[in-house]
Design a protein around this motif. Sequence first.
Motif, short mmCIF file in Angstrom:
data_model
loop_
_atom_site.label_atom_id
_atom_site.label_comp_id
_atom_site.label_asym_id
_atom_site.label_seq_id
_atom_site.Cartn_x
_atom_site.Cartn_y
_atom_site.Cartn_z
N ALA A 1 3.76 26.79 6.95
CA ALA A 1 3.11 25.32 6.87
C ALA A 1 3.90 24.51 6.29
CB ALA A 1 1.67 25.53 5.81
N ARG A 2 4.13 23.31 6.85
CA ARG A 2 5.04 22.17 6.43
C ARG A 2 4.47 21.28 5.39
NH1 ARG A 2 9.47 22.11 9.74
NH2 ARG A 2 9.34 23.30 11.68
N GLU A 3 5.07 21.20 4.08
CA GLU A 3 4.49 20.23 3.00
C GLU A 3 5.06 19.05 3.02
OE1 GLU A 3 4.68 22.70 -0.21
OE2 GLU A 3 3.17 23.96 0.17
N GLY A 4 4.36 18.02 2.83
CA GLY A 4 5.16 16.81 2.71
C GLY A 4 5.54 16.46 1.11
N LEU A 5 6.21 15.27 0.99
CA LEU A 5 6.79 14.91 -0.43
C LEU A 5 5.70 15.09 -1.51
CD1 LEU A 5 9.93 13.86 -1.02
CD2 LEU A 5 8.69 11.77 -1.13
N ASP A 6 4.73 14.88 -1.42
CA ASP A 6 3.49 14.89 -2.25
C ASP A 6 3.20 16.08 -2.99
OD1 ASP A 6 2.30 15.19 -0.28
OD2 ASP A 6 0.55 14.09 -0.50
N LEU A 7 3.62 17.19 -2.09
CA LEU A 7 3.22 18.53 -2.21
C LEU A 7 4.42 19.33 -2.68
CD1 LEU A 7 0.71 19.44 0.43
CD2 LEU A 7 0.24 18.46 -1.68
N GLN A 8 5.50 19.19 -2.19
CA GLN A 8 6.92 19.88 -2.57
C GLN A 8 8.13 19.20 -3.18
OE1 GLN A 8 8.81 21.73 1.00
NE2 GLN A 8 8.39 19.96 2.37
N GLY A 9 7.77 17.99 -3.18
CA GLY A 9 8.82 16.97 -3.54
C GLY A 9 10.20 17.00 -2.51
N GLY A 10 11.13 16.65 -2.85
CA GLY A 10 12.35 16.30 -1.92
C GLY A 10 13.39 15.66 -2.52
N LEU B 1 13.03 12.40 1.79
CA LEU B 1 13.24 13.45 2.71
C LEU B 1 12.38 14.62 1.98
CD1 LEU B 1 16.85 13.10 3.64
CD2 LEU B 1 14.82 12.24 4.86
N PRO B 2 11.52 15.02 2.34
CA PRO B 2 10.54 15.92 1.97
C PRO B 2 11.27 17.43 2.29
CG PRO B 2 9.05 14.63 3.36
CD PRO B 2 10.50 14.39 3.54
N GLY B 3 11.23 18.31 1.31
CA GLY B 3 11.77 19.44 1.23
C GLY B 3 13.47 19.66 1.07
N LEU B 4 14.10 18.77 0.96
CA LEU B 4 15.44 18.77 0.91
C LEU B 4 16.03 18.91 -0.52
CD1 LEU B 4 17.10 16.48 3.38
CD2 LEU B 4 17.17 18.92 3.49
N ASN B 5 14.92 19.41 -1.44
CA ASN B 5 15.42 19.38 -2.90
C ASN B 5 16.26 20.71 -3.19
OD1 ASN B 5 12.81 20.37 -2.52
ND2 ASN B 5 12.29 19.86 -4.35
N THR C 1 16.53 13.71 -6.97
CA THR C 1 15.65 14.70 -6.59
C THR C 1 14.10 14.30 -7.10
OG1 THR C 1 17.24 16.35 -6.65
CG2 THR C 1 14.95 17.14 -6.68
N VAL C 2 13.28 14.19 -6.15
CA VAL C 2 11.90 13.71 -6.42
C VAL C 2 10.99 14.99 -6.45
CG1 VAL C 2 9.94 12.47 -5.44
CG2 VAL C 2 12.41 11.70 -4.83
N SER C 3 10.34 15.08 -7.52
CA SER C 3 9.32 16.22 -7.94
C SER C 3 8.10 16.08 -7.04
CB SER C 3 9.19 16.33 -9.46
OG SER C 3 10.28 16.59 -9.98
N PRO C 4 7.20 17.17 -6.83
CA PRO C 4 5.99 16.84 -6.45
C PRO C 4 5.21 15.64 -7.16
CG PRO C 4 6.48 19.09 -6.37
CD PRO C 4 7.33 18.34 -7.15
#
Length: 453
Positions: free
Chosen positions: A42-51, A106-110, A262-265
């Motif tokens: 399951a792929r998560e967006g920026l609001d769910l996993q940060g990036g 970019l979601p998930g690149l953190n 880096t962006v947190s969820p």
Amino acid sequence: MHRRSFIFLFLIALLAIGASYVVFWPNASSKPLYGINNPFVAREGLDLQGGVSVLLVPRPGQDVSPAAMQAARNQIEQRINGGLSVNEPDIRIQYSNSQPRIAVQLPGLNNGNQQEAIETLLKTGKLAFWDTGHDRIPEGTTLKPQNYAQYNQGVQPLFTGKDLDVSSLGIGQDSQTNAYQINFAMKGDAVGRFSKFTANHIGEDLTITLDGGVIESAAINSQIPGSGRITGSFTYTQAQRIVEVLKYGALPIAFSIQSEQTVSPTLGQDSINKTLVAGALGLGVVILFMFLYYRLPGFLADISLVLYAIFTFAVFKLIGVTLTLPGIAGFILSIGMAVDANVLIFERLKEELREGRSLSQAIDMGWARAWPSIRDSNCSTLITCAVLYFFGNNFSATIIVGFATTLFLGVLISMFTAILVTRTFLKLLVTTGLFRHPGLFGLPVDAMNAASS
């Protein structure tokens, strides 16, 4: 008719098994179960996993017209979606003191080596082939075209990335050294020109540069008939990045990074957990209501509803839908659409039973009379989703895109479960001959003709 119902039941069972594998089987990042991996995640967006959030600004002395900025934004989006495999990025053109810039999230690149991925976005992607006579230029150095003007078209290269056949680009390995190499082929009239050039310049050095930096410089040993390979001291990841840049085109504007963070969820894990609990409670209330009000048909609808949830989430994982909070909201909303179709069918079924028709006749006529309403309501929702998706894509509102995508897929699958799954279950009831009591359908004893079907 009964035989067809059993065939449909068999197909539904196969779909349920396959969907359950996609949804519940441990994925490749987990410990394999019985040695079998499930590659679907399951792929998560920026609001769910940060990036990662990056702000790109044009370097001075360039054409930064609105058209050029829009073209650059589109090229960056193609590189991200196709090359970095980041789903649902947020890419926007912004202005500060009348100066344009591009904000990229970019979601998930953190996690992992994010810097190399970000640098891929900055490459202008200008590939060039130069004749450097008998000079072999070290890799990683910057080529000065004016020093080799006599061998080329002044300071213009002999061939550029525009001469490459994009479909031919790929990564291979040398059979002897196992070193990674980039396979390429020319297109159009460049095929003949490249073949003729290499035939006439055997023994001389051909130097290949990317954004002015040398990635390979080697002697031409024989005629190269329109295709070849770029060898150099790069890793697989570096070769992959080069292929990505070449495949998705050159940027019309050179950028530099003004800021990177880096962006947190944005929601936090607590909000995510509450959202999941709310969704589970909502689904549970719907299941309970359908069972209490519609009795036996409601129970069958509940089974269909569970299958619907499994089918939908399996499709999300199969096609790589990025789940954001609005996307999850679209999925939950589509559950209501699935229940709505069942409600229409069951109310029509009860009406036909009150008229004294047999169970088999009531199922056929109830579905036939409910179908136009189901079709029209779902089609109107699908049209709305298409409009939302169009505007979300064209105005960079990725939140709307996620909502429209999950709702669109959910409505399609809900129609499948209501039309095929629930109806098949009802048809199979007829074959048993056991479920004819009016109370099983939420009707008084004297409101239904118990005639044999």
